[in-house]
Enzyme design. Structure first.
Site, mmCIF file in Angstrom:
data_model
loop_
_atom_site.group_PDB
_atom_site.id
_atom_site.type_symbol
_atom_site.label_atom_id
_atom_site.label_comp_id
_atom_site.label_asym_id
_atom_site.label_seq_id
_atom_site.Cartn_x
_atom_site.Cartn_y
_atom_site.Cartn_z
ATOM 1 N N GLU A 77 -7.796 -0.140 4.846
ATOM 2 C CA GLU A 77 -6.553 -0.845 4.455
ATOM 3 C C GLU A 77 -5.520 -0.661 5.910
ATOM 4 O O GLU A 77 -4.853 -1.560 5.730
ATOM 5 C CB GLU A 77 -5.749 1.395 3.722
ATOM 6 C CG GLU A 77 -5.982 1.540 2.762
ATOM 7 C CD GLU A 77 -5.251 2.640 2.493
ATOM 8 O OE1 GLU A 77 -5.724 3.352 0.964
ATOM 9 O OE2 GLU A 77 -5.568 4.216 3.661
ATOM 10 N N GLY A 115 -4.999 9.667 2.370
ATOM 11 C CA GLY A 115 -5.137 10.915 1.678
ATOM 12 C C GLY A 115 -5.949 10.577 0.466
ATOM 13 O O GLY A 115 -7.064 11.143 -0.018
ATOM 14 N N GLY A 116 -6.515 9.050 0.221
ATOM 15 C CA GLY A 116 -7.650 8.923 -0.694
ATOM 16 C C GLY A 116 -9.253 8.230 0.033
ATOM 17 O O GLY A 116 -9.504 7.909 -0.638
ATOM 18 N N ASP A 150 1.031 -1.247 0.454
ATOM 19 C CA ASP A 150 -0.370 -0.075 0.642
ATOM 20 C C ASP A 150 0.882 1.242 -0.066
ATOM 21 O O ASP A 150 2.257 1.370 0.201
ATOM 22 C CB ASP A 150 -1.087 -0.095 1.438
ATOM 23 C CG ASP A 150 -2.256 0.905 1.328
ATOM 24 O OD1 ASP A 150 -1.460 1.697 0.273
ATOM 25 O OD2 ASP A 150 -2.741 1.109 1.799
ATOM 26 N N ALA A 155 1.711 5.877 1.245
ATOM 27 C CA ALA A 155 0.598 6.401 2.500
ATOM 28 C C ALA A 155 1.193 7.645 2.057
ATOM 29 O O ALA A 155 1.961 7.703 1.107
ATOM 30 C CB ALA A 155 2.557 6.378 3.191
HETATM 31 C C1 5RP Z 1 -5.676 6.033 0.021
HETATM 32 C C2 5RP Z 1 -4.449 6.094 0.688
HETATM 33 C C3 5RP Z 1 -3.158 6.065 -0.065
HETATM 34 O O1 5RP Z 1 -2.176 5.526 0.217
HETATM 35 C C4 5RP Z 1 -2.018 7.378 0.327
HETATM 36 O O2 5RP Z 1 -3.039 8.825 0.329
HETATM 37 C C5 5RP Z 1 -1.372 7.390 -0.446
HETATM 38 O O3 5RP Z 1 -1.307 8.162 -1.883
HETATM 39 P P1 5RP Z 1 -1.296 7.900 -4.092
HETATM 40 O O4 5RP Z 1 -0.193 6.995 -3.573
HETATM 41 O O5 5RP Z 1 -1.551 8.267 -4.426
HETATM 42 O O6 5RP Z 1 -0.300 9.408 -2.601
HETATM 43 O O7 5RP Z 1 -3.517 6.282 2.154
HETATM 44 O O8 5RP Z 1 -6.413 6.270 1.316
#
Ligand code: 5RP
Length: 229
Positions: free
Chosen positions: A106, A99-100, A84, A86
């Site tokens: 997760e 952030g998503g 995943d 971060a």
């Molecule tokens: C989603 C998350 C993502 O893993 C985190 O926001 C990082 O996203 P990206 O790889 O697009 O920067 O926690 O809930």
């Protein structure tokens, strides 16, 4: 290819090549970096491997479907590794995520996985957590109470996420509050305090969960980050 994208792809592909074995069940994360891990698993399945996945969001389920990756439920099979992204990575590998908006699923997948691997670009490495607002998933009914309780810890709270005109609704039907705590020097303690508030479902602090961090760089190479916390 844009340089940030090259780094994300290098991180995602490298993590899959290094940690994912044939005939296993894996956890697949959410976001623009986890996307490349999903793409790589799709390539391995197309080449004949038998990998199944637990998805951390509806968006990831959709991507798995596109890549012909069979999706199973949480702990239907043992999860050998979860990969995943971060939002921030501290020197001791405490993280902020969400952030998503997918932080609850997760964290569930990370907790179930035997190994939790983070994929990111150097922009996510920070001396201390806090510059990026901390997402906290809450039950909508309890919002006024949760906001009052969290405000006693003195963060600025965005109830409506920047760039939106209504609260962010998660895959679980809950809302996300983005909380600006400033520098978070004791992430595990803050996570415990937040979780103790009635109406908080989960915070985006992932402390003590990451086993490996793969950093993808602009030149399309990736390195395993040494832990120095
Ligand atoms: C989603 C998350 C993502 O893993 C985190 O926001 C990082 O996203 P990206 O790889 O697009 O920067 O926690 O809930």
């Amino acid at each position: 290819m844009g340089s940030e994208i090259a780094g994300k792809r290098a991180a995602g592909y490298t993590a899959v090549d290094r940690f994912v074995q044939n005939n296993t069940c894996i956890g697949l994360g959410t976001g623009t970096t986890a996307f490349y891990a999903i793409e790589r698993v799709g390539q391995r399945i197309a080449a004949g491997e038998r990998i199944v996945a637990v998805a951390t969001s509806i968006e990831t389920e959709r991507l798995c479907e596109q890549q012909h990756i069979p999706v199973v439920a949480l702990l239907e099979r043992e999860i050998a590794v979860a990969i995943d992204g971060a939002d921030q990575i501290a020197p001791d590998w405490a993280l902020t995520k969400g952030g998503g908006g997918a932080l609850f699923r997760e964290k569930a997948v990370a907790l179930c996985a035997k190994r939790f691997v983070i994929v990111a670009t150097p922009s996510k490495l920070v001396p201390a957590l806090g510059a990026f607002p901390l997402p906290v998933e809450i039950v909508p009914y309890a919002m006024p109470y949760v906001v009052r309780e969290i405000r006693s810890l003195q963060p600025d709270i965005e109830i409506v996420r920047r760039g939106r005109d209504a609260p962010f609704v998660t895959d679980n039907g809950n809302w996300i509050l983005d909380c600006h705590f400033g520098e978070i020097d004791r992430p595990a303690a803050l996570d415990s305090v937040l979780k103790s508030v009635h109406g908080v479902v989960a915070s985006g602090i992932f402390a003590g969960l990451a086993n490996d961090v793969v950093i993808g760089r602009e030149d399309e190479t990736a390195i395993m980050l040494p832990q120095n916390g």
